[in-house]
Each structure stands twice: as C-alpha cells, then as structure tokens.
Design a protein around this motif. Structure first.
Motif, PDB file in Angstrom:
ATOM      1  N   THR A 296     -71.528  28.981   4.395  1.00  0.00           N
ATOM      2  CA  THR A 296     -70.183  29.360   4.829  1.00  0.00           C
ATOM      3  C   THR A 296     -69.845  30.819   4.564  1.00  0.00           C
ATOM      4  O   THR A 296     -68.929  31.358   5.187  1.00  0.00           O
ATOM      5  CB  THR A 296     -69.129  28.475   4.137  1.00  0.00           C
ATOM      6  OG1 THR A 296     -69.250  28.627   2.722  1.00  0.00           O
ATOM      7  CG2 THR A 296     -69.322  27.019   4.503  1.00  0.00           C
ATOM      8  N   LEU A 297     -70.562  31.476   3.648  1.00  0.00           N
ATOM      9  CA  LEU A 297     -70.171  32.828   3.248  1.00  0.00           C
ATOM     10  C   LEU A 297     -70.294  33.847   4.381  1.00  0.00           C
ATOM     11  O   LEU A 297     -69.394  34.690   4.550  1.00  0.00           O
ATOM     12  CB  LEU A 297     -70.976  33.271   2.029  1.00  0.00           C
ATOM     13  CG  LEU A 297     -70.717  32.469   0.747  1.00  0.00           C
ATOM     14  CD1 LEU A 297     -71.491  33.060  -0.417  1.00  0.00           C
ATOM     15  CD2 LEU A 297     -69.231  32.410   0.424  1.00  0.00           C
ATOM     16  N   PRO A 298     -71.380  33.854   5.185  1.00  0.00           N
ATOM     17  CA  PRO A 298     -71.419  34.816   6.301  1.00  0.00           C
ATOM     18  C   PRO A 298     -70.266  34.628   7.289  1.00  0.00           C
ATOM     19  O   PRO A 298     -69.743  35.616   7.818  1.00  0.00           O
ATOM     20  CB  PRO A 298     -72.775  34.532   6.963  1.00  0.00           C
ATOM     21  CG  PRO A 298     -73.620  33.970   5.871  1.00  0.00           C
ATOM     22  CD  PRO A 298     -72.673  33.141   5.053  1.00  0.00           C
TER      23      PRO A 298
ATOM     24  N   VAL B  23     -71.110  38.020  -3.377  1.00  0.00           N
ATOM     25  CA  VAL B  23     -71.532  38.156  -1.977  1.00  0.00           C
ATOM     26  C   VAL B  23     -70.352  38.581  -1.107  1.00  0.00           C
ATOM     27  O   VAL B  23     -70.466  39.491  -0.273  1.00  0.00           O
ATOM     28  CB  VAL B  23     -72.132  36.831  -1.457  1.00  0.00           C
ATOM     29  CG1 VAL B  23     -72.358  36.894   0.045  1.00  0.00           C
ATOM     30  CG2 VAL B  23     -73.446  36.528  -2.163  1.00  0.00           C
ATOM     31  N   ILE B  24     -69.206  37.927  -1.300  1.00  0.00           N
ATOM     32  CA  ILE B  24     -68.021  38.272  -0.510  1.00  0.00           C
ATOM     33  C   ILE B  24     -67.607  39.713  -0.789  1.00  0.00           C
ATOM     34  O   ILE B  24     -67.333  40.493   0.136  1.00  0.00           O
ATOM     35  CB  ILE B  24     -66.869  37.300  -0.826  1.00  0.00           C
ATOM     36  CG1 ILE B  24     -67.232  35.878  -0.394  1.00  0.00           C
ATOM     37  CG2 ILE B  24     -65.589  37.746  -0.125  1.00  0.00           C
ATOM     38  CD1 ILE B  24     -66.235  34.826  -0.868  1.00  0.00           C
ATOM     39  N   GLY B  25     -67.552  40.098  -2.067  1.00  0.00           N
ATOM     40  CA  GLY B  25     -67.115  41.436  -2.427  1.00  0.00           C
ATOM     41  C   GLY B  25     -68.050  42.512  -1.912  1.00  0.00           C
ATOM     42  O   GLY B  25     -67.604  43.518  -1.336  1.00  0.00           O
TER      43      GLY B  25
ATOM     44  N   VAL C  25     -67.155  36.194   5.572  1.00  0.00           N
ATOM     45  CA  VAL C  25     -67.233  37.658   5.564  1.00  0.00           C
ATOM     46  C   VAL C  25     -67.038  38.202   6.977  1.00  0.00           C
ATOM     47  O   VAL C  25     -66.347  39.222   7.169  1.00  0.00           O
ATOM     48  CB  VAL C  25     -68.587  38.116   4.977  1.00  0.00           C
ATOM     49  CG1 VAL C  25     -68.777  39.621   5.173  1.00  0.00           C
ATOM     50  CG2 VAL C  25     -68.672  37.766   3.497  1.00  0.00           C
ATOM     51  N   PHE C  26     -67.616  37.549   7.969  1.00  0.00           N
ATOM     52  CA  PHE C  26     -67.493  38.023   9.349  1.00  0.00           C
ATOM     53  C   PHE C  26     -66.032  38.046   9.787  1.00  0.00           C
ATOM     54  O   PHE C  26     -65.550  39.056  10.334  1.00  0.00           O
ATOM     55  CB  PHE C  26     -68.301  37.140  10.295  1.00  0.00           C
ATOM     56  CG  PHE C  26     -68.207  37.551  11.735  1.00  0.00           C
ATOM     57  CD1 PHE C  26     -69.079  38.498  12.251  1.00  0.00           C
ATOM     58  CD2 PHE C  26     -67.238  37.022  12.574  1.00  0.00           C
ATOM     59  CE1 PHE C  26     -68.986  38.905  13.580  1.00  0.00           C
ATOM     60  CE2 PHE C  26     -67.132  37.410  13.895  1.00  0.00           C
ATOM     61  CZ  PHE C  26     -68.007  38.359  14.403  1.00  0.00           C
ATOM     62  N   CYS C  27     -65.318  36.950   9.582  1.00  0.00           N
ATOM     63  CA  CYS C  27     -63.934  36.867  10.070  1.00  0.00           C
ATOM     64  C   CYS C  27     -63.031  37.881   9.374  1.00  0.00           C
ATOM     65  O   CYS C  27     -62.196  38.533  10.011  1.00  0.00           O
ATOM     66  CB  CYS C  27     -63.397  35.449   9.880  1.00  0.00           C
ATOM     67  SG  CYS C  27     -64.192  34.216  10.941  1.00  0.00           S
ATOM     68  N   ILE C  28     -63.194  38.033   8.049  1.00  0.00           N
ATOM     69  CA  ILE C  28     -62.365  38.996   7.327  1.00  0.00           C
ATOM     70  C   ILE C  28     -62.732  40.423   7.731  1.00  0.00           C
ATOM     71  O   ILE C  28     -61.862  41.247   8.036  1.00  0.00           O
ATOM     72  CB  ILE C  28     -62.519  38.815   5.809  1.00  0.00           C
ATOM     73  CG1 ILE C  28     -62.033  37.430   5.380  1.00  0.00           C
ATOM     74  CG2 ILE C  28     -61.743  39.896   5.062  1.00  0.00           C
ATOM     75  CD1 ILE C  28     -62.248  37.140   3.908  1.00  0.00           C
ATOM     76  N   ALA C  29     -64.037  40.717   7.722  1.00  0.00           N
ATOM     77  CA  ALA C  29     -64.476  42.080   8.016  1.00  0.00           C
ATOM     78  C   ALA C  29     -64.146  42.474   9.455  1.00  0.00           C
ATOM     79  O   ALA C  29     -63.794  43.632   9.717  1.00  0.00           O
ATOM     80  CB  ALA C  29     -65.972  42.214   7.758  1.00  0.00           C
ATOM     81  N   PHE C  30     -64.263  41.544  10.399  1.00  0.00           N
ATOM     82  CA  PHE C  30     -63.934  41.862  11.786  1.00  0.00           C
ATOM     83  C   PHE C  30     -62.456  42.224  11.889  1.00  0.00           C
ATOM     84  O   PHE C  30     -62.089  43.182  12.585  1.00  0.00           O
ATOM     85  CB  PHE C  30     -64.258  40.693  12.705  1.00  0.00           C
ATOM     86  CG  PHE C  30     -64.290  41.056  14.161  1.00  0.00           C
ATOM     87  CD1 PHE C  30     -65.486  41.357  14.783  1.00  0.00           C
ATOM     88  CD2 PHE C  30     -63.121  41.111  14.912  1.00  0.00           C
ATOM     89  CE1 PHE C  30     -65.518  41.711  16.128  1.00  0.00           C
ATOM     90  CE2 PHE C  30     -63.135  41.449  16.248  1.00  0.00           C
ATOM     91  CZ  PHE C  30     -64.341  41.751  16.863  1.00  0.00           C
TER      92      PHE C  30
END
Length: 751
Positions: free
Chosen positions: A628-630, A701-703, A633-638
């Motif tokens: 679930t982590l990628p 990983v998230i950070g 990260v994708f949704c937040i970073a996008f």
C-alpha cells in the motif's frame, strides 16, 4: 493556430471595489474573525484530544477479501487455529522443566485461559509438545489466539503484556505475533511523532524566519497549520467512531497540514508584499492577494484533495483512512489560509516586516542584486538558460529521471511485519528468536478453511489434503487426519488423533494447514493460486500471509487504473479550467508521472535492496516494499506536485494574458515563483524529514518518498523540465478547440 491570450482589463475600478462582499466583511470585522477562529481552534483541540486513542495500526487489507474472511473464521470458530500472540518464556534459572518454572508456567497458562478475549492457547506446560520448547530447554512457548477484530486483539494483548511484565516470577516473558507487533507499532508511531516534533520544530522555525522575513510573518503559517491540524484531529475522532482509522493518519495529518499551511500562507504573503512594493495600500494589497494568490491557493487545494480522494477507491481501511485525513486537513488548511491570513495581514499591515532577525543579511543581498541587475538573478538566469537550450535540458533531465526510475522494474511487494520496528525493539527481537529457536512454531502456513464439517466426508477431506500435498512448492499438509507429504499420510496414535481433532475441527467445520517450501510469502503466492484452482469438497477460504499478499496485490491492481483515471481526469479538467489549454494539463500529468516513477525507483533501491542506510537511517531490509505504501506516496506526492504546478502556471498565465510571449511568460513565471516554490519546498521537506527520521520503516518509506518527490519536483522538474517543454511547444501551449475556448471563457475562472 488559435490561442487563449487574454489582455488586461481596462477600467478604473480599484481593487477595493472589486472585492466581494465576504472579503469586505472579513476585512472590516478582522478582529472578530480572529477571535472566533481562536475559539474554534480551542474547541476543535478539546474535541480531538482523544483522537489518537481511537486509531489502530494495521488495517492494510481489504476486510472482504477471501484471506481476511478465512482469518476471521479461524479466529472466531477454531480455538486451535493459528495464534496472533506468541509468548516466549525464558527460565530465570535452570530450565523450563524446573519445578519453579513449571509452576509459574502452569499459573500463567491458567491465567491466560481465563482472560477475556482469549479464544484458545497452546502452552508447553499444558501439552509438552517438543516443538514448543527450545533445544537448550531454557525457553518455551505459549501460543495464544485472541478473538475479536484487529483493534480488540491489540487491546487484549496490551492487558496481557502489562500483566506479564509486572509479574514474571520464575519466567521472563517476551511477546510477539501480529497483535503484539500492531500494539508496538502504535506506541512507536506516537513516540516518534513527539520526538520528531521536538527535533524538527526549532529547525522549521528557523527556516520559517529565513523564508518569511520576519517573526510576525513567520507566525502566519504556524497559526494556519495549527488550525488545520487541530481541526483535522477533531474530524479524525469523529471518523474513528464510524470507521476504522489508521494510527498513521495522526502522523500524516501533522506533516501534511503544516506543510500545506506553509505553502498557502507563503503564496498569499508573497503576493501581498509584491503589491505593497508596487505602492498599494494595505487594504488594496490584501484584496489583490486574495483575488489572485487566494484563487490559486483554492485551486491548488482542490487538486491536492482530488489526488487524495483516489485513496478512497481502495477498500483497505489504511488507505481510505489516510484519504479521509488528507482531504480533511487540505480543506481546513485552505479554509484557514484564505480566512486567517487576509485577516492577519489587514490587522498587522505596515508592521508585517518588523522583527526581522536576518535584516542585515537581506540588506546585503538586496544591495548585491541592485548592483548586478534583475537579469542576473538566479531564477532569471536559469530561465534564460532553458530558453536558449531547451532540447539539451529536456534530454538530460529526462535521462536522469529515467535512470532513477530503473530499479522500480525489479520491485517486489510484500507485507509489513515485525521488521518495520527497530531491530532492537523487544517485540522485534522476540520475533527473531521465534524464528531461530522455534522453527516449527514460526512456520507461516497457508490456511484452508472448509466451513460446515458435516458436509465434508472424511474420505473426501483425506483425498483433498493428499492432493494439496502434491502441489509444486508444498512441503506438507496438516489436517485432522494427520500430516500429508507428497500424497502420503503419516500414521497417528489415538492421543495424537485427539489433539488433531481439537486443533483442526470445531462445530463450524474444519481447516487444513499447507506448509509452503518458500518461507517468504512473496515466493509462496503461486502456491495460493494453485490451491484456489483445485477442486474442493465444498466451499473453501484460503488464508495466511501468502494468501493475504495475493489478495492485497490483486485488489490494488484492480483498483489502481480507476485511481489513476480519477487523478488524471481531475487534473486535466482543473488545469484546463485554470489555463484554457489542452496541452498544459497533458504536460503536467506526464512530467509528474516521470518524476514520481523516479521516486519509486529510488525507494526500491533504498528500502527493498537495503542501500544508503547510512543516509536515511538504519532499518531492516526485507527485500520487498509494502503493497500500500507506493499507492499512498503516489497520491500525496502527485497532489503536492500539482500544488507547485498551479503556483507556477498562475504567474505564467497571468503574464501571457497581459501580452507576453510564451517564452517571456515562462521566464517571468519562473522568476516570480522559483524562489517561492523552493522556499515552500524547503519547509515541506523539513516537515517530511520528521517522518523519514522515524524508527518505523513504514513511516520512513513515506517520509523519504515524499521528501524526494518534493525535492525533484521543486528543482529539476519545475525549474528545468517544465520550462523546456513549454519553450519547445511555444504558442501551442495555449491551444484549445474553439468550443472549449468558449466554454473556458464562459466559466470565468480567470480574471
């Protein structure tokens, strides 16, 4: 070729006359607005003070998935099923067979069996199974099956662990298993949040003073961030009453809320100062800042919220809860920014730039810039370089991003386990001891539940278990009839048969344990698929870690196209409404995908392959990335990438509407926002580094992922890649078919 150039409006109306009634009311009643906002923040803080206690760790999995239904059936209906709390008891003196250890072991077994929430247990001192005792006889196991859901099991585990730590007697007891790991993750996340805030707060305050230019201005994002975070805590507390909310929502809320508060406050303050330097009054500068920068801030927040809304499409409570939390904190950040910042700017007015601790340094920089001239400013030089050599810039930047992307081709997905904790954590150490000292008990079988025992004749069950034992990658199959290896069963004594009957059957049916030859669930997924394809004597539910991983990856694969579609479509529509162009939204989507793919490649290189631990902080490499982590990260970073995209495009389109060519507009937009985006990114990176410094690998990983995504986006993507593409596209950047141009003009989303 048609373009969407809009020329500056003529007329003599001042900004104060163009202010809407709400803005005029806000400016007139700014004191009252600030007092009401402070009271609301206090009430929200009181309402959300217990939100953290209602959150739960885990919840990474779809509760409706077959593996989770199998786990629920085993927990509720089979007392002899797999344990979710394992206790390793070490004899203080002698062996576990000494009189003192035996007495204490039996007392502990009896105590546990009477504990509410315990469905069943296996204890060495109750059934002297050799697999429950270490070879050196110094330690033994008690495997406990806790009933209820994940949160209830953790609460029971917390009571048990507290009791055994207070009264160990002749035995020293350590706990591990899913319930203990989840409990430890909750505690570690809370501890890391507090310690990270203490470390990063002074650094963040220093960066705020440097960026905002005065103590008064630096206080604005603190006020906005506080309002967003405490308001979201109240929302989290309410949501936790209605649905499962992840403990990571607390960490995400703090980081994202404060980061967005800085972004939005900085953009408004920068535009206010720009208008003041142009000779505007305080009130006029506030009005213009709200009409221009405020509009951009609202647009940016909508793009962030829509990116985060894609998380709601996934059935995993972990992703859904972080989606809810992210949307809530984004909405509150933009609401507090567009209400509190204008009120505060109108209130402090001429005093905004007082108490500048770095005024001497700024004066020297200003004098140097005056000597060099505007054409020598950093971002203007960068823009000039890109305008002169767009093709080499485009090729070289793309090559760097593609190089960073390459490791992602070898990604392997897995599940979080005790290795997300620090290696020296007692729960993690106990888990490692379980593997080394009790290999049989540490086996992670694939569980096959057959509901309705009466509907499963013994002969059919025997044939089914024998057939499963012949599948490729299967070592053995254990059932009520005994153990099967390569189609052959072992004989059992009468006492063993009774034990097997108690373990593998109940009034609800029966189950079998399939032991795969691969210890890693990622390598045992093919066995799960083979089992599910086998004819069975009735309905079956296949569970266990390997089946859980299969279900998780399949669920994400099924929902990911929809999530990407929502993000792409919403981004396209919003940027079209913002710019009137068809090419610019496509360019934004492509460049964001390229930079985020580079981020994922770096995450694989670091966390899956175990490189650069000296840089990001020590962790235990698992050879996989949690499924679930990628996605998270994708949704937040996008969303954050679109945040900066909107900031840059707002000034480019503003310059283009007033008659500048595309090259001139891009250069002006980059000059006006380059430093702004860099400053906002610097503060956001400081906030995300608090997550990267966590002792939990998942938070790390998230950070790290968000930090790298922000750095890439705010530097080479916004500073080089986007201007190069727009320079090459020229006036085609602004093209749209005539019907869409008329639609864009009618909607009135530009000044």
């Amino acid at each position: 070729m048609a373009t969407t150039v809009h020329h500056a409006r003529s007329g003599t109306r001042g900004p104060e006359n163009e202010a809407g009634p709400l803005l005029r009311l806000l400016l007139r009643r700014r004191g009252l607005v600030l007092v009401v906002a402070l009271l609301l923040m206090i009430l929200a803080g009181v309402a959300g003070r217990g939100a953290g206690d209602k959150l739960t760790s885990g919840a990474y999995l779809d509760p409706s998935a077959e593996s989770q239904r199998a786990a629920e059936a085993l927990t509720q209906d089979f007392p002899g099923g797999p344990a979710n709390l394992v206790l390793i008891a070490d004899a203080v003196t002698g062996t576990v067979d000494s009189p003192q250890a035996v007495e204490r072991g039996r007392e502990l077994t009896a105590q546990l069996s009477e504990t509410p929430g315990v469905g069943g247990l296996q204890s060495y001192w109750e059934t002297p199974d050799p697999s429950l005792r270490a070879d050196d006889r110094r330690s033994a196991l008690i495997a406990v099956q806790l009933t209820g859901g994940e949160h209830a099991a953790q609460e029971t585990a917390a009571r048990i662990i507290d009791d055994i730590e207070q009264d160990s007697g002749a035995l020293e007891v350590g706990a591990t298993g899913p319930a203990a790991v989840g409990l430890a993750v909750d505690e570690q996340a809370e501890s890391d949040l507090i310690s990270a805030e203490m470390v990063t707060l002074p650094i963040t305050l220093l960066v705020l003073l440097l960026v905002f230019g005065s103590a008064i201005a630096a206080g604005l994002p603190l006020l906005v961030g506080a309002g967003a975070v405490v308001g979201t805590l109240a929302v989290l507390g309410l949501l936790a009453e209605l649905t499962t909310m992840s403990t990571y929502a607390l960490n995400l809320t703090t980081a994202l809320g404060f980061g967005l508060a800085v972004d939005y406050s900085l953009f408004l303050v920068t535009r206010f100062r720009e208008e003041r330097r142009a000779g505007r009054s305080v009130e006029d500068a506030v009005v213009i800042a709200v009409r221009t920068a405020g509009r951009t801030v609202v647009f940016s927040a909508v793009t962030v919220a829509l990116s985060l809304s894609a998380l709601l499409l996934f059935p995993m409570p972990f992703l859904r809860s972080l989606g809810f939390a992210g949307i809530a904190v984004t909405a509150l950040a933009v609401l507090t920014a567009v209400v509190l910042v204008p009120a505060m700017l109108a209130q402090v007015g001429h005093r905004l730039d007082r108490a500048d601790l770095f005024a001497p340094i700024r004066r020297r920089i200003t004098r140097r810039r005056a000597r060099l001239g505007d054409d020598r400013l950093t971002w203007h030089r960068i823009a000039a370089l890109v305008m002169r050599r767009p093709v080499p810039v485009l090729v070289s930047v793309s090559a760097v991003l593609i190089l960073l992307m390459l490791p992602f081709a070898g990604v392997r997905f897995g599940l979080l386990d005790h290795r997300t904790l620090p290696a020296e954590h007692r729960v993690a150490e106990t888990a490692e001891r379980l593997v080394s000292d009790f290999p049989a008990a540490a086996e992670d079988p694939i569980t096959v539940v057959l509901p309705g025992r009466d509907a499963t004749p013994v002969a059919e069950l025997d044939e089914y278990a024998a057939r499963l034992s012949t599948l490729p990658g299967v070592t053995s199959v254990d059932s009520v009839a005994g153990r099967y290896v390569e189609g052959q069963t072992t004989e059992t004594t009468g006492e063993q048969a009774n034990d097997l009957n108690a373990r593998y059957t109940s009034a609800a049916g029966t189950w079998v344990a399939v032991t795969p030859s691969a210890a890693d669930p990622a390598d045992a997924r093919s066995v799960v698929r083979d089992i599910r394809e086998q004819p069975a004597p009735g309905p079956v539910l296949v569970g266990g870690s390997a089946a859980t991983l299969v279900d998780a990856t399949d669920t994400i694969a099924d929902r990911l196209p929809w999530a990407l579609g929502v993000i792409a479509l919403s981004t396209f529509v919003l940027l079209f409404l913002f710019t009137g162009s068809l090419l610019i939204p496509v360019k934004a989507i492509v460049t964001n995908l390229l930079s985020l793919s580079a981020t994922f490649g770096a995450l694989v290189y670091v966390f899956q392959d175990g490189h650069l631990r000296w840089l990001v902080g020590d962790f235990t490499p698992t050879g996989t990335l949690e499924t679930t982590l990628p996605v998270l990260v994708f949704c937040i970073a996008f969303g954050l990438s679109m945040d900066y995209e909107v900031f840059l495009l707002s000034r480019i389109t503003e310059a283009h509407r007033t008659g500048a060519t595309t090259a001139e507009a891009v250069a002006q937009g980059l000059q006006r926002t380059g430093g702004l985006i860099t400053a906002a990114a610097a503060i956001l990176v400081t906030v995300f580094l608090a997550l990267a410094a966590s002792n939990l690998t998942a938070l790390k990983v998230i950070g790290v992922g968000l930090t790298l995504a922000v750095v890439l986006d705010a530097t080479i993507v916004r500073g080089l890649l986007v201007p190069a593409i727009m320079r090459l596209a020229g006036e085609a950047n602004w093209w749209a078919p005539a019907p869409l141009r008329r639609l864009h003009k009618r909607l009135g989303l530009t000044d």
